[in-house]
Design a protein around this motif. Sequence first.
Motif, PDB file in Angstrom:
ATOM      1  N   ARG A  22       7.395  -6.760 -19.254  1.00 54.49           N
ATOM      2  CA  ARG A  22       6.124  -6.464 -18.616  1.00 54.49           C
ATOM      3  C   ARG A  22       6.012  -7.190 -17.284  1.00 54.49           C
ATOM      4  O   ARG A  22       5.492  -6.657 -16.304  1.00 54.49           O
ATOM      5  N   SER A  23       6.551  -8.407 -17.241  1.00 51.84           N
ATOM      6  CA  SER A  23       6.439  -9.196 -16.014  1.00 51.84           C
ATOM      7  C   SER A  23       7.220  -8.580 -14.863  1.00 51.84           C
ATOM      8  O   SER A  23       6.886  -8.768 -13.695  1.00 51.84           O
ATOM      9  N   LEU A  24       8.248  -7.862 -15.209  1.00 52.02           N
ATOM     10  CA  LEU A  24       9.034  -7.230 -14.151  1.00 52.02           C
ATOM     11  C   LEU A  24       8.233  -6.176 -13.398  1.00 52.02           C
ATOM     12  O   LEU A  24       8.527  -5.853 -12.251  1.00 52.02           O
ATOM     13  N   PHE A  25       7.207  -5.634 -14.058  1.00 53.92           N
ATOM     14  CA  PHE A  25       6.384  -4.614 -13.418  1.00 53.92           C
ATOM     15  C   PHE A  25       5.074  -5.171 -12.879  1.00 53.92           C
ATOM     16  O   PHE A  25       4.422  -4.532 -12.055  1.00 53.92           O
ATOM     17  N   THR A  26       4.685  -6.352 -13.337  1.00 54.35           N
ATOM     18  CA  THR A  26       3.403  -6.903 -12.892  1.00 54.35           C
ATOM     19  C   THR A  26       3.558  -8.008 -11.860  1.00 54.35           C
ATOM     20  O   THR A  26       2.660  -8.249 -11.064  1.00 54.35           O
ATOM     21  N   SER A  27       4.711  -8.701 -11.864  1.00 55.88           N
ATOM     22  CA  SER A  27       4.904  -9.799 -10.918  1.00 55.88           C
ATOM     23  C   SER A  27       5.271  -9.252  -9.547  1.00 55.88           C
ATOM     24  O   SER A  27       5.602  -8.082  -9.393  1.00 55.88           O
ATOM     25  N   ALA A  30      13.790   2.675  -2.045  1.00 54.06           N
ATOM     26  CA  ALA A  30      12.895   3.254  -3.045  1.00 54.06           C
ATOM     27  C   ALA A  30      12.237   2.160  -3.879  1.00 54.06           C
ATOM     28  O   ALA A  30      11.031   2.221  -4.176  1.00 54.06           O
ATOM     29  N   GLY A  31      13.017   1.142  -4.252  1.00 56.47           N
ATOM     30  CA  GLY A  31      12.462   0.024  -5.014  1.00 56.47           C
ATOM     31  C   GLY A  31      11.408  -0.722  -4.226  1.00 56.47           C
ATOM     32  O   GLY A  31      10.357  -1.107  -4.774  1.00 56.47           O
ATOM     33  N   MET A  32      11.666  -0.930  -2.944  1.00 55.29           N
ATOM     34  CA  MET A  32      10.680  -1.613  -2.093  1.00 55.29           C
ATOM     35  C   MET A  32       9.394  -0.805  -1.992  1.00 55.29           C
ATOM     36  O   MET A  32       8.277  -1.352  -2.048  1.00 55.29           O
ATOM     37  N   LEU A  33       9.543   0.529  -1.837  1.00 58.05           N
ATOM     38  CA  LEU A  33       8.373   1.389  -1.709  1.00 58.05           C
ATOM     39  C   LEU A  33       7.513   1.333  -2.960  1.00 58.05           C
ATOM     40  O   LEU A  33       6.277   1.179  -2.889  1.00 58.05           O
ATOM     41  N   LEU A  34       8.139   1.419  -4.113  1.00 62.34           N
ATOM     42  CA  LEU A  34       7.395   1.377  -5.367  1.00 62.34           C
ATOM     43  C   LEU A  34       6.767   0.000  -5.591  1.00 62.34           C
ATOM     44  O   LEU A  34       5.625  -0.106  -6.063  1.00 62.34           O
ATOM     45  N   ASP A  35       7.507  -1.048  -5.241  1.00 61.44           N
ATOM     46  CA  ASP A  35       6.969  -2.394  -5.414  1.00 61.44           C
ATOM     47  C   ASP A  35       5.786  -2.633  -4.486  1.00 61.44           C
ATOM     48  O   ASP A  35       4.790  -3.255  -4.871  1.00 61.44           O
ATOM     49  N   ARG A  36       5.879  -2.125  -3.248  1.00 62.35           N
ATOM     50  CA  ARG A  36       4.756  -2.258  -2.302  1.00 62.35           C
ATOM     51  C   ARG A  36       3.538  -1.480  -2.792  1.00 62.35           C
ATOM     52  O   ARG A  36       2.392  -1.949  -2.672  1.00 62.35           O
ATOM     53  N   THR A  37       3.793  -0.287  -3.357  1.00 56.71           N
ATOM     54  CA  THR A  37       2.690   0.517  -3.896  1.00 56.71           C
ATOM     55  C   THR A  37       1.980  -0.226  -5.016  1.00 56.71           C
ATOM     56  O   THR A  37       0.742  -0.272  -5.089  1.00 56.71           O
ATOM     57  N   LYS A  38       2.775  -0.847  -5.879  1.00 55.66           N
ATOM     58  CA  LYS A  38       2.219  -1.605  -6.995  1.00 55.66           C
ATOM     59  C   LYS A  38       1.339  -2.748  -6.501  1.00 55.66           C
ATOM     60  O   LYS A  38       0.290  -3.048  -7.088  1.00 55.66           O
ATOM     61  N   ALA A  39       1.754  -3.383  -5.400  1.00 57.41           N
ATOM     62  CA  ALA A  39       1.056  -4.580  -4.931  1.00 57.41           C
ATOM     63  C   ALA A  39      -0.181  -4.256  -4.103  1.00 57.41           C
ATOM     64  O   ALA A  39      -1.168  -4.996  -4.136  1.00 57.41           O
ATOM     65  N   GLU A  40      -0.144  -3.143  -3.352  1.00 54.70           N
ATOM     66  CA  GLU A  40      -1.177  -2.929  -2.339  1.00 54.70           C
ATOM     67  C   GLU A  40      -2.116  -1.768  -2.621  1.00 54.70           C
ATOM     68  O   GLU A  40      -3.147  -1.640  -1.977  1.00 54.70           O
ATOM     69  N   LEU A  56      -0.074  -0.248 -10.246  1.00 53.10           N
ATOM     70  CA  LEU A  56       0.854  -0.418 -11.363  1.00 53.10           C
ATOM     71  C   LEU A  56       1.006   0.856 -12.186  1.00 53.10           C
ATOM     72  O   LEU A  56       2.138   1.272 -12.471  1.00 53.10           O
ATOM     73  N   PRO A  57      -0.074   1.533 -12.581  1.00 54.02           N
ATOM     74  CA  PRO A  57       0.095   2.789 -13.319  1.00 54.02           C
ATOM     75  C   PRO A  57       0.836   3.852 -12.507  1.00 54.02           C
ATOM     76  O   PRO A  57       1.616   4.624 -13.056  1.00 54.02           O
ATOM     77  N   ILE A  58       0.563   3.874 -11.197  1.00 54.95           N
ATOM     78  CA  ILE A  58       1.240   4.853 -10.337  1.00 54.95           C
ATOM     79  C   ILE A  58       2.741   4.605 -10.321  1.00 54.95           C
ATOM     80  O   ILE A  58       3.553   5.524 -10.472  1.00 54.95           O
ATOM     81  N   VAL A  59       3.111   3.330 -10.150  1.00 55.80           N
ATOM     82  CA  VAL A  59       4.529   2.973 -10.114  1.00 55.80           C
ATOM     83  C   VAL A  59       5.189   3.260 -11.455  1.00 55.80           C
ATOM     84  O   VAL A  59       6.291   3.818 -11.517  1.00 55.80           O
ATOM     85  N   ALA A  60       4.514   2.883 -12.531  1.00 52.35           N
ATOM     86  CA  ALA A  60       5.076   3.118 -13.862  1.00 52.35           C
ATOM     87  C   ALA A  60       5.290   4.600 -14.096  1.00 52.35           C
ATOM     88  O   ALA A  60       6.341   5.024 -14.618  1.00 52.35           O
ATOM     89  N   ALA A  61       4.306   5.425 -13.703  1.00 50.70           N
ATOM     90  CA  ALA A  61       4.434   6.872 -13.890  1.00 50.70           C
ATOM     91  C   ALA A  61       5.550   7.441 -13.015  1.00 50.70           C
ATOM     92  O   ALA A  61       6.355   8.269 -13.467  1.00 50.70           O
ATOM     93  N   ALA A  62       5.579   6.973 -11.742  1.00 55.79           N
ATOM     94  CA  ALA A  62       6.610   7.468 -10.827  1.00 55.79           C
ATOM     95  C   ALA A  62       8.007   7.109 -11.324  1.00 55.79           C
ATOM     96  O   ALA A  62       8.932   7.932 -11.295  1.00 55.79           O
ATOM     97  N   LEU A  63       8.159   5.856 -11.796  1.00 50.07           N
ATOM     98  CA  LEU A  63       9.466   5.424 -12.292  1.00 50.07           C
ATOM     99  C   LEU A  63       9.842   6.179 -13.559  1.00 50.07           C
ATOM    100  O   LEU A  63      10.994   6.581 -13.740  1.00 50.07           O
ATOM    101  N   LEU A  64       8.866   6.382 -14.419  1.00 52.68           N
ATOM    102  CA  LEU A  64       9.128   7.087 -15.673  1.00 52.68           C
ATOM    103  C   LEU A  64       9.537   8.536 -15.401  1.00 52.68           C
ATOM    104  O   LEU A  64      10.514   9.040 -15.972  1.00 52.68           O
ATOM    105  N   ILE A  65       8.797   9.195 -14.513  1.00 56.52           N
ATOM    106  CA  ILE A  65       9.092  10.604 -14.219  1.00 56.52           C
ATOM    107  C   ILE A  65      10.423  10.739 -13.478  1.00 56.52           C
ATOM    108  O   ILE A  65      11.295  11.528 -13.863  1.00 56.52           O
ATOM    109  N   THR A  66      10.561   9.939 -12.403  1.00 52.06           N
ATOM    110  CA  THR A  66      11.791  10.030 -11.616  1.00 52.06           C
ATOM    111  C   THR A  66      13.008   9.614 -12.434  1.00 52.06           C
ATOM    112  O   THR A  66      14.031  10.313 -12.452  1.00 52.06           O
TER     113      THR A  66
END
Length: 674
Positions: free
Chosen positions: A144-149, A389-399, A404-414
Motif C-alpha cells: 500500500r505504501s508504494l502507492f501512497t508514499s 509513464a511512471g513519473m506521470l502517474l506518480d505526479r498525478t497521484k501527488a497533485e 490515488l484512485p485515478i492512478v490505481a485505476a489507470a495502472l490496473l487497466i493499462t
Amino acid sequence: MKELARKSGPTAVVLIPVVIIAIVSFAVYFNALFNDFVYDDIPQVLDNPWIKDVRNIPEIFSKSVWSFKQEFGMSNYYRPMMHLIYMLNYHLFGLKPWGFHLLNVLFHVGVSLMVFVIATRLLGGPEMSGIAPPLHGAPADVLRSLFTSHDSRSFAFIAALLFAVHPIHTEAVTWVAGLPEVSFTFFSLLSFYLYIRAVAGFTRDYLFSVVFFSLAILCKETALTMLLIFIAYDYAFQKDKGGLSAHIMQYIPFAIATGIYMVLRYNALGGFAPEKRYAYLSTYQYAINVFPLFAQYVGKLLVPMNLNAFYVFHPVSSLFGTKGITGVAVTAAFVAFAMLSLRKNRLVFFSILLIAVPLVPALYIPALGENTFAERYLYLPSVGFVILAGMLLDRTKAEVVSGLPIVAAALLITGGLYSVGTVHRNTLWKDNYVLFSDTVKKSPDAAVIRNHLGNALVEQDRFDEAIEQYRISIKLRPDYWKAYSNLGAAYGEKGLLEEAVEQLEIAVRLNPHQQSEARGNLETAYKFLESGNNALEQLENIVRAAPASPSAHYHLGNAYARKGLMKKAIEEYQGALKLNPYLIDAHYNLGNVYANTGQSDKAIEHLATAVSLKPDNPLYHNALGIIYGQKRMFDKAIGEFKAAVELAPSEPAYRKNLDRAAGMKNSVLKRGRD
C-alpha cells in the motif's frame, strides 16, 4: 515485536516490490516456455554447429554471426556473446526449446528489476537499503505504501511493472532469436547502474561497469550507444560536480573497450556494416525515411496493438505525403519536448534521451536487416518510456484531487490490457505455422513471410497450399530465389519432376554462388527424371526450355548414354561443358563414353581433367588408370591405381587393378629381356 518490525521494515520495503516485479515479469511470459523454435531459431540454434563445441570459440570471435552457414553470405552482425550464451544453453538443456525460452524470460526478469533499481536511483531515492515508510513491514502495508508514499520507489515500482508487461517486448523475449536484445539490454543497464553508483571515480563498481559494458557490446552493437547515455547522465545530473569536463577520464576505459570491439568487428566483417540494404535508395531518400520510421516506433510504444513479426518496408520518396508529414511532425514534437524538458526537468530530459539514443542504430536503414522496422528494437528504448509513464502517474497521484484512485485505476487497466496482450501474443509465436499464418494476415505483401509459411505447410505435408504460398511469394518478388527453390522442392514432393526442375533451374540461375540446397534439390529431381519411363522426352523438353542450363544438358547426356545413344550423349556432355567447363561429372561421364566408343585419347583428356578438378576422388583415378592400361601406358596406369588405393584402401577393385597393371608391366619387361 514492534522493534523487530521496525528493523525488518527497510528490508521488506525493498524485497516485496522486487518479488512482485519478478513474479509479474515471469508470469506474463510463462506460456512462452511451451513454444517451439521458430523463424531464425532454426538456423541460429538447431543448425548452428558452433554452439555444440567449445573448440569453436575462436571462430565465434573471429567471424560474423552467420559465418557457420555459407549460404547466408555477407553479414552486418558481429555478436559472439550470442553464440556463447546459446552454447551454455545447449550444454545445460540440449536442444530443448523450453530451456532457451527460459533464459530469455530470466533475462527479462533481470531487466525489469534493473528498471526498478535504476529508476529509484535516478530520483535520488533510498535504493536497496532504503528508508521504510511510516508503516511497518507487513506485506500488505508495504505494498500500500508504494502507492501512497511520494518517495522514488513509488514511481519506480510503477515503471518496472509497466516494463514487465508491455506487449512490445514479446518479440525480444518470446522469440529465442531475440536473445541479443534481452542480453545486451540487461548488461547495458547493469553497467549503467554501476556507473551511477561509482560516485567516487575508479571504484570497484566502476570497473565492473566497464566489464558489463564490454559484455553488452559483444551481445549486440546497439550497446555502443550506452557511452552516449553515460555522457547524457553526467550532463543532466552531474552539472554541480564540474560538468562533463570533470568526467572525461571516466569515459576513456569505455572508449578503449569500444575500440577493441571495433577492431574485432572489422576483422570479422571486413567493415563496420559491409552489407548495404535498399541500395536503390539515394542518400536523400535514406535521410527522409528516418522520420516515418521514428514515428512508427513512437506509435508502437504508445499503442502496442496489431503487433507483427514482419513489417514490410515501403520507403517514401517525398516528405510531402501523409507518412512524410506525420513523421516530421512526430519527430519535431519529440525534439521540442526534449528541449523543453532540458530546462524544466532533468529526469524527463534524460528519459527522453533514453528512448531516442538507443533507437539511432535502428534508424540507419542501410545497415538494417530485411525486416527494417522490428519491435525488438524498442526493448531498451522502452525503459525511458516507462520511466516517463511512471513519473506521470506518480505526479498525478501527488497533485491531483483523488489522484490515488485515478492512478490505481489507470495502472490496473493499462497493466491488465498489457498483460493480456503479452500473454496472447506469446501464443502466436508457438510454432512456424501459427506465427507465419498470423504474420501473412498482417503483412500480405511480404514475400519472405509467404515463403516461410510455405515451408511450414510443407512440414505438415500440405503441399498444394505450400505451392500457392510460394507462387504468391514469387509474384510479389520475382527475383526471390529461395521461393523458386522451395517451389521446386514442393513440386518434387508431388512427383511433378519437370515442373520441379524448371523452378530449381531458375533458383540456381538467380543466385548461382550460394545455392547448395537448391543445387542438391535440382540434382535429386534430375536423377528421378533420368530413371523414369519418359526420361528422354521430359529432359529434352527441359533442355529446349532452358538451353543455357549445363545441368539440363548433362542429365540429358546421361539419359542418352543409358539408352546407348552415344553420339547424342557426347553432344549433350559437350554442350554442358561449353556452358560450364568445371562440371566435373560431365568430364568424367564424357571420358567414359569416349572410352566405350574407342576414342581413348579423348577419354584420357576428359578423365585427366576430372582428376585435376577433384584429385581426392578415387573413382576418377581408377577410370583414368584403366584407359592408360588399355593404351599400355603402364607407368601412368600404376600411378593412377596407386592414388586410388591410397584414397580408398578398402576397395578391392582398385588394388586388383594395380596388381594387374604391375603384372602386365613386368610381363612386357620380361619379354623384352627375352
